[in-house]
Design an enzyme around this catalytic site. Structure first.
Site, mmCIF file in Angstrom:
data_model
loop_
_atom_site.group_PDB
_atom_site.id
_atom_site.type_symbol
_atom_site.label_atom_id
_atom_site.label_comp_id
_atom_site.label_asym_id
_atom_site.label_seq_id
_atom_site.Cartn_x
_atom_site.Cartn_y
_atom_site.Cartn_z
ATOM 1 N N GLU A 1 -16.632 5.823 -3.182
ATOM 2 C CA GLU A 1 -16.466 7.246 -3.551
ATOM 3 C C GLU A 1 -17.211 8.029 -2.486
ATOM 4 O O GLU A 1 -18.447 8.005 -2.446
ATOM 5 C CB GLU A 1 -17.068 7.530 -4.926
ATOM 6 C CG GLU A 1 -16.498 6.702 -6.064
ATOM 7 C CD GLU A 1 -15.060 7.052 -6.404
ATOM 8 O OE1 GLU A 1 -14.646 8.196 -6.150
ATOM 9 O OE2 GLU A 1 -14.344 6.160 -6.902
ATOM 10 N N LYS B 1 -28.968 -0.125 -6.392
ATOM 11 C CA LYS B 1 -29.820 0.363 -5.293
ATOM 12 C C LYS B 1 -29.680 1.887 -5.263
ATOM 13 O O LYS B 1 -28.681 2.421 -4.783
ATOM 14 C CB LYS B 1 -29.352 -0.314 -4.012
ATOM 15 C CG LYS B 1 -29.602 0.305 -2.673
ATOM 16 C CD LYS B 1 -30.966 0.742 -2.314
ATOM 17 C CE LYS B 1 -30.879 1.520 -1.008
ATOM 18 N NZ LYS B 1 -31.221 2.937 -1.189
ATOM 19 N N CYS C 1 -20.300 16.571 -4.324
ATOM 20 C CA CYS C 1 -19.221 15.958 -3.538
ATOM 21 C C CYS C 1 -17.946 16.791 -3.600
ATOM 22 O O CYS C 1 -17.231 16.901 -2.618
ATOM 23 C CB CYS C 1 -18.969 14.533 -3.989
ATOM 24 S SG CYS C 1 -18.560 14.412 -5.734
ATOM 25 N N GLU D 1 -17.978 17.463 6.583
ATOM 26 C CA GLU D 1 -18.739 17.789 5.377
ATOM 27 C C GLU D 1 -20.181 18.156 5.758
ATOM 28 O O GLU D 1 -20.823 17.441 6.524
ATOM 29 C CB GLU D 1 -18.767 16.569 4.454
ATOM 30 C CG GLU D 1 -19.499 16.827 3.162
ATOM 31 C CD GLU D 1 -19.605 15.570 2.283
ATOM 32 O OE1 GLU D 1 -19.996 14.509 2.804
ATOM 33 O OE2 GLU D 1 -19.308 15.677 1.093
HETATM 34 P P1 NAD Z 1 -25.567 8.026 2.167
HETATM 35 O O1 NAD Z 1 -24.311 7.307 2.516
HETATM 36 O O2 NAD Z 1 -26.496 8.377 3.253
HETATM 37 O O3 NAD Z 1 -26.430 7.152 1.147
HETATM 38 C C1 NAD Z 1 -25.873 6.692 -0.069
HETATM 39 C C2 NAD Z 1 -26.565 5.396 -0.446
HETATM 40 O O4 NAD Z 1 -26.265 4.411 0.528
HETATM 41 C C3 NAD Z 1 -28.090 5.488 -0.516
HETATM 42 O O5 NAD Z 1 -28.561 4.724 -1.599
HETATM 43 C C4 NAD Z 1 -28.517 4.876 0.800
HETATM 44 O O6 NAD Z 1 -29.800 4.307 0.757
HETATM 45 C C5 NAD Z 1 -27.455 3.791 0.956
HETATM 46 N N1 NAD Z 1 -27.295 3.332 2.336
HETATM 47 C C6 NAD Z 1 -27.483 4.032 3.482
HETATM 48 N N2 NAD Z 1 -27.261 3.239 4.557
HETATM 49 C C7 NAD Z 1 -26.908 2.012 4.081
HETATM 50 C C8 NAD Z 1 -26.541 0.783 4.674
HETATM 51 N N3 NAD Z 1 -26.530 0.622 6.003
HETATM 52 N N4 NAD Z 1 -26.223 -0.255 3.859
HETATM 53 C C9 NAD Z 1 -26.222 -0.116 2.523
HETATM 54 N N5 NAD Z 1 -26.590 1.022 1.897
HETATM 55 C C10 NAD Z 1 -26.918 2.075 2.661
HETATM 56 O O7 NAD Z 1 -25.143 9.291 1.309
HETATM 57 P P2 NAD Z 1 -26.104 10.428 0.689
HETATM 58 O O8 NAD Z 1 -26.529 11.305 1.793
HETATM 59 O O9 NAD Z 1 -27.129 9.786 -0.185
HETATM 60 O O10 NAD Z 1 -25.087 11.165 -0.267
HETATM 61 C C11 NAD Z 1 -24.296 12.211 0.123
HETATM 62 C C12 NAD Z 1 -22.861 11.748 0.296
HETATM 63 O O11 NAD Z 1 -22.370 11.227 -0.934
HETATM 64 C C13 NAD Z 1 -21.949 12.904 0.645
HETATM 65 O O12 NAD Z 1 -21.043 12.501 1.620
HETATM 66 C C14 NAD Z 1 -21.230 13.184 -0.678
HETATM 67 O O13 NAD Z 1 -20.005 13.836 -0.572
HETATM 68 C C15 NAD Z 1 -21.084 11.802 -1.217
HETATM 69 N N6 NAD Z 1 -20.818 11.833 -2.659
HETATM 70 C C16 NAD Z 1 -19.574 11.474 -3.105
HETATM 71 C C17 NAD Z 1 -19.271 11.522 -4.474
HETATM 72 C C18 NAD Z 1 -17.918 11.100 -4.996
HETATM 73 O O14 NAD Z 1 -17.778 10.902 -6.202
HETATM 74 N N7 NAD Z 1 -16.914 10.954 -4.157
HETATM 75 C C19 NAD Z 1 -20.259 11.953 -5.380
HETATM 76 C C20 NAD Z 1 -21.512 12.334 -4.875
HETATM 77 C C21 NAD Z 1 -21.780 12.261 -3.511
#
Ligand code: NAD
Length: 495
Positions: A265, A189, A300, A399
């Site tokens: 992650e 997804k 990230c 963040e």
């Molecule tokens: P997000 O949590 O909003 O979304 C991530 C994914 O989760 C998307 O595909 C989204 O559609 C899905 N999602 C959202 N709500 C959901 C739910 N209720 N149930 C299931 N899936 C759901 O994050 P984002 O804004 O897309 O990404 C940014 C975040 O990702 C930042 O916090 C960043 O630090 C983190 N990140 C971490 C790493 C790592 O390796 N640790 C790498 C890249 C990004």
């Protein structure tokens, strides 16, 4: 590969057809209303994404389960699986520029970085795990002589993968490649604002010979499509990259459904610590700007908190400000842009609010912090540096995931270490010092998955990326990632 502007422009003019779901090897419409995809470059409508309903997701998971159980991939000889994943890596390479441009139109990362970090990295990841397929094997345990004790490593079953909008191909590959390499089936997804390259990757996977049903892609809103995937009883393990808020929900969904394992992650608020004895202060200042502002801070491991020794604070901020204001912000498809677009209008507005709140709390805005180039219709922000950020300020603890740097001075090594660990996160860190003993003490003392010394942000597929504390659990990348995609089984045979 060399990039030339004319080729980029030609690829960027290619229309993007409406997107569909890949379920059981067949492209199909979603049951929900299609979602518009807006390009962050100029706000224009690129195409539409299919919305997978809970029923669509259930079908994808059931197909992945059936594919796993009939052995069409899980029971294929390792050498054959290896060939298929190598073919996929070659196809990614062959389509690298097309994939990079498509991704930039979708999520706004500057093209020179996108080419390396997205298709370049994804192809390398598929090759790395393809090579691991016939090198990972079981063990014979040293038990008593009348017993043969075997430790088998087996694929787990169906892997649900949920990924974010920054570096979708790279992060997607970190999950898909080891999962497929170990013989699992996958339901992916992608994020609503960065699905296009992963859908194209799925086409290439079919072309490479990944059997139908083994790799499925469902797109749609997190609260509908993502939730259905995380609740599915057919998913054995959920691998996720994204925010802590979503990570918490996934743990709840797991508890409410089948106790599927969840590997998270998550985000970071990573300290980049500059001591007065750093070997090259000018280089440290330039690196500090890159550490937070590349990909407009949507990284990230971004070095989003600069901790700088008080005796060099003012001179360092001058050098950092010069380096920052020299970085050109603009259309990420232009080779001259060093900082691209913010992924969405919502994210841009959240970034700007962080800056306003930081100054209201007592921070001093040294440069940036405004929406710029609004006449393009795109989402751009000039990189912001806020000094005087105290540990109780929101900007110190939370963040942003945007181009906003919080600066805090310190006076002693002990204070630097205390400040470094004074958030809930533990993803990455940087230490700049010419003192070897201090470098080692900081490396040991900082609670983070990766600590860079006299550099920031180096990475390679051979080393793990693993957050600690509220930055997550488990590891992406390296052979350690394979632990997420295999179960251990003991065979105890009386001789
Ligand atoms: P997000 O949590 O909003 O979304 C991530 C994914 O989760 C998307 O595909 C989204 O559609 C899905 N999602 C959202 N709500 C959901 C739910 N209720 N149930 C299931 N899936 C759901 O994050 P984002 O804004 O897309 O990404 C940014 C975040 O990702 C930042 O916090 C960043 O630090 C983190 N990140 C971490 C790493 C790592 O390796 N640790 C790498 C890249 C990004």
């Amino acid at each position: 590969m060399t990039l030339d502007q004319a080729t980029i422009d030609r690829l960027a003019a290619t229309p993007v057809p409406p997107q569909r779901l890949l379920i059981g090897g067949a492209w199909q419409d979603g049951s929900g209303a299609p979602m518009p995809v807006l390009s962050p470059i100029d706000g224009s409508r690129l195409t539409t994404l299919a919305t997978a309903s809970a029923a669509d997701v259930a079908r994808a998971c059931a197909d992945a389960r059936a594919a796993f159980e009939d052995g069409r991939w899980s029971a294929r000889p390792p050498a054959e699986r290896k060939k298929v994943l190598h073919r996929l890596a070659d196809l990614i390479d062959r389509h690298a520029l097309e994939l990079a441009v498509l991704g930039v139109r979708d999520n706004g990362t500057e093209i020179s970085m996108a080419l390396k970090a997205e298709p370049g990295s994804a192809a390398g990841t598929f090759r790395y795990y393809a090579e691991a397929i016939d090198k990972i094997h079981g063990e014979i345990a040293p038990t008593q002589a009348n017993v043969l004790a075997l430790v088998h490593r087996e694929p787990i079953g169906v892997v649900g993968a949920i990924v974010p909008w920054n570096f979708p191909l790279m992060i997607g590959a970190w999950k898909i490649a080891p999962a497929l390499a170990m013989g699992n089936s996958v339901v992916l997804k992608p994020a609503e604002t960065a699905s296009l390259t992963l859908l194209r990757l799925a086409e290439l996977a079919l072309e490479a010979g990944v059997p139908p049903g083994v790799f499925n892609v469902v797109t749609g809103p997190g609260a509908i499509t993502g939730e259905a995937l995380a609740l599915s009883p057919d998913v054995d393990v959920l691998v996720f990259t994204g925010s802590g808020a979503t990570g918490r929900r996934l743990l709840e969904y797991s508890a409410r459904s089948n106790l599927k394992r969840c590997y998270l992650e998550l985000g970071g608020k990573s300290p980049n610590i500059v001591f007065a004895d750093a070997p090259d202060i000018a280089a440290a200042a330039k690196a500090a700007a890159m550490a937070i502002f590349r990909n407009a801070g949507q990284v990230c491991v971004a070095g989003s908190r600069l901790l700088v020794e008080a005796s060099i604070h003012d001179a360092f901020i001058d050098a950092l400000t010069r380096a920052t204001t020299q970085m050109s912000v603009g259309n990420p498809l232009q080779l001259t842009s060093q900082i691209g677009a913010i992924n969405s209008l919502t994210q841009l507005e959240a970034n700007l609010r962080f800056v306003t709140d930081a100054t209201a709390e007592g921070g001093e805005l040294v440069t940036g912090g405004n929406r710029i180039l609004a006449d393009t219709g795109g989402y751009y922000m000039d990189p912001a540096i806020v000094t005087g950020v105290a540990p109780h300020h929101r900007l110190f603890r939370n963040e942003v995931f945007g181009p906003v740097l919080a600066v805090t001075p310190f006076s002693t090594e002990q204070e630097a270490l205390h400040l470094a660990n004074a958030t809930d996160y533990g993803l990455a860190a940087g230490v700049w010092t010419g003192n070897l003993g201090r470098a080692h003490r900081m490396l040991r003392g900082i609670r983070a998955g990766v600590v860079h010394v006299n550099t920031y942000g180096g990475a390679d597929i051979t080393v793990p990326l693993s957050g600690t504390r509220q930055s997550g659990n488990g590891a992406d990348k390296s052979l350690h990632a394979l632990d997420k995609y295999t179960d251990l089984k003991t065979g105890w045979i009386q001789l």
